[in-house]
Design an enzyme around this catalytic site. Structure first.
Site, mmCIF file in Angstrom:
data_model
loop_
_atom_site.group_PDB
_atom_site.id
_atom_site.type_symbol
_atom_site.label_atom_id
_atom_site.label_comp_id
_atom_site.label_asym_id
_atom_site.label_seq_id
_atom_site.Cartn_x
_atom_site.Cartn_y
_atom_site.Cartn_z
ATOM 1 N N HIS A 1 0.695 -1.154 -0.043
ATOM 2 C CA HIS A 1 0.016 -0.074 0.035
ATOM 3 C C HIS A 1 0.832 1.324 0.079
ATOM 4 O O HIS A 1 0.638 2.416 0.791
ATOM 5 C CB HIS A 1 -0.967 -0.078 1.202
ATOM 6 C CG HIS A 1 -1.927 -1.140 1.205
ATOM 7 N ND1 HIS A 1 -3.102 -1.012 0.500
ATOM 8 C CD2 HIS A 1 -1.768 -2.459 1.687
ATOM 9 C CE1 HIS A 1 -3.858 -2.241 0.458
ATOM 10 N NE2 HIS A 1 -3.077 -2.986 1.225
ATOM 11 N N TYR B 1 3.597 -5.327 9.988
ATOM 12 C CA TYR B 1 3.457 -3.808 9.867
ATOM 13 C C TYR B 1 4.717 -3.181 10.663
ATOM 14 O O TYR B 1 5.308 -2.051 10.337
ATOM 15 C CB TYR B 1 2.153 -3.354 10.726
ATOM 16 C CG TYR B 1 1.182 -3.609 9.656
ATOM 17 C CD1 TYR B 1 1.015 -4.498 8.900
ATOM 18 C CD2 TYR B 1 -0.205 -3.045 10.003
ATOM 19 C CE1 TYR B 1 -0.209 -4.657 7.990
ATOM 20 C CE2 TYR B 1 -1.287 -3.206 9.282
ATOM 21 C CZ TYR B 1 -1.242 -3.936 8.385
ATOM 22 O OH TYR B 1 -2.622 -4.422 7.629
#
Length: 361
Positions: free
Chosen positions: A70, A337
């Site tokens: 992303h 993450y």
């Protein structure tokens, strides 16, 4: 995986474009994204965050300072207007009647910040809501109603199947075909993706949390839930062509120039026996649903220096009143993450960029 970008000096030139299925194969998430993790030493039978993030980086190309998935997106600022209807199920302060400020991010899947907007049909929407007491709810959602796989190992295999062949710069169709054949649980996702056209607007998409969580009420009772946000922003724009560039950010700003954008936050309550550990399965349509309030987006910012730039949208950062379910993708997402966040902030520091606004926590 919803995450920020670096200042211009650290950016690298665009790599060869990957095909639409290549992006889908390795960058569906969002929630979304780097989901291969298991605690323990690296060996052929275990996954750690580094292996997943390395594979994402290999598939999308190295772009210092950017998220490994992303990578291309836009920051948004707004609020959540709660109507109080979810307060009976969760003691989280943000569900009491009133407003909670938020910093969000719309994004495309994949690690290439220069990718064409029309190259893939997936869009993501990440939110960080901050209560008056400082507690936060962070969530990453995608516009697909199911995730393709249910386990970190399967996601890692999907990434491997989507790796570009050095000779062509594109994934090997036979490897992808073999992966899907060996993972029948991907059928619902493939059916969604087959005829899905890339939308020309972030504003007209519904976004799904995909993973199950538990709301915890004031009495300590747990309620298994999933959430999604549903737009109330007018007609959808025409689909994009495969090579359309930077349409989504422009279209978003054009809409915001006319006024705030809104999505209803809908929370679905599970019945006994509904799966909480399998994001490939939808719950039956007749399950009770709570209209919890409205997500309102008031303005957009560049991801280069906007408020979302240094936020890690870790799905396990939760306020009192929301807890994780047994879905194995949740700790995987959180760990990957964090690994991606550490990499991009270290790259910025090495390049002399400004320090991150917020450390992972």
């Amino acid at each position: 995986m919803p995450t920020p970008d670096s200042p211009a000096p650290t950016r690298s030139p665009p790599p060869r474009a990957l095909g639409r299925w290549a992006l889908i194969a390795f960058a569906v998430g969002g929630l979304a994204a780097a989901f291969g993790y298991a605690a323990g030493p690296l060996d052929p039978h275990r996954l750690i965050p580094k292996r997943i993030v390395d594979t994402l980086q290999n598939n999308g190309g190295l772009h210092p300072g950017y998220r490994r998935n992303h990578a291309k997106g836009v920051c948004v600022i707004g609020r959540f207007d709660s109507n109080g209807r979810a307060a009976a199920y969760s003691k989280a302060a943000l569900f009491a009647p009133g407003r909670t400020p938020l910093v969000g991010r719309f994004a495309l899947p994949g690690g290439n910040p220069y990718a064409p907007d029309g190259g893939v049909s997936i869009r993501s929407f990440a939110l960080r809501l901050t209560q008056a007491d400082g507690q936060q709810w962070r969530t990453g959602m995608n516009n697909m109603p199911v995730f393709p796989v249910a386990t970190p190992q399967a996601f890692f295999e999907q990434l491997q199947a989507g790796a570009p062949d050095p000779a062509t710069g594109k994934p090997d169709p036979e490897k992808q075909k073999a992966f899907f054949a060996s993972h029948p649980e991907t059928a619902a996702f493939r059916a969604w993706a087959k005829d899905r056209k890339p939308s020309a607007s972030y504003a007209t998409e519904a976004y799904y949390g995909l993973n199950a969580f538990y709301f915890v009420d004031a009495g300590g009772h747990r309620h298994a839930v999933r959430w999604r946000v549903v737009p109330d922003n007018g007609a959808a724009a025409a689909p994009l062509s495969a090579q359309d560039q930077d349409v989504l950010a422009r279209e978003l700003n054009q809409r915001l120039a006319q006024g705030p954008l809104r999505w209803r936050l809908l929370v679905t309550l599970a019945a006994p026996g509904d799966p909480t550990a399998d994001a490939t399965q939808v719950w039956p349509a007749d399950r009770p649903q709570i209209d919890a309030g409205t997500v309102v987006i008031e303005r957009a910012q560049s991801q280069d220096d906007g408020e979302c730039r240094d936020i890690n949208y870790d799905p396990l950062i939760l306020p009192d009143g929301i807890i994780a379910s047994d879905d194995p993708l949740l700790p995987a997402r959180s760990a990957a993450y964090a690994d991606s966040y550490r990499r991009r902030t270290a790259e910025e520091a090495h390049a002399g960029g400004r320090p991150p606004q917020e450390a992972h926590r």
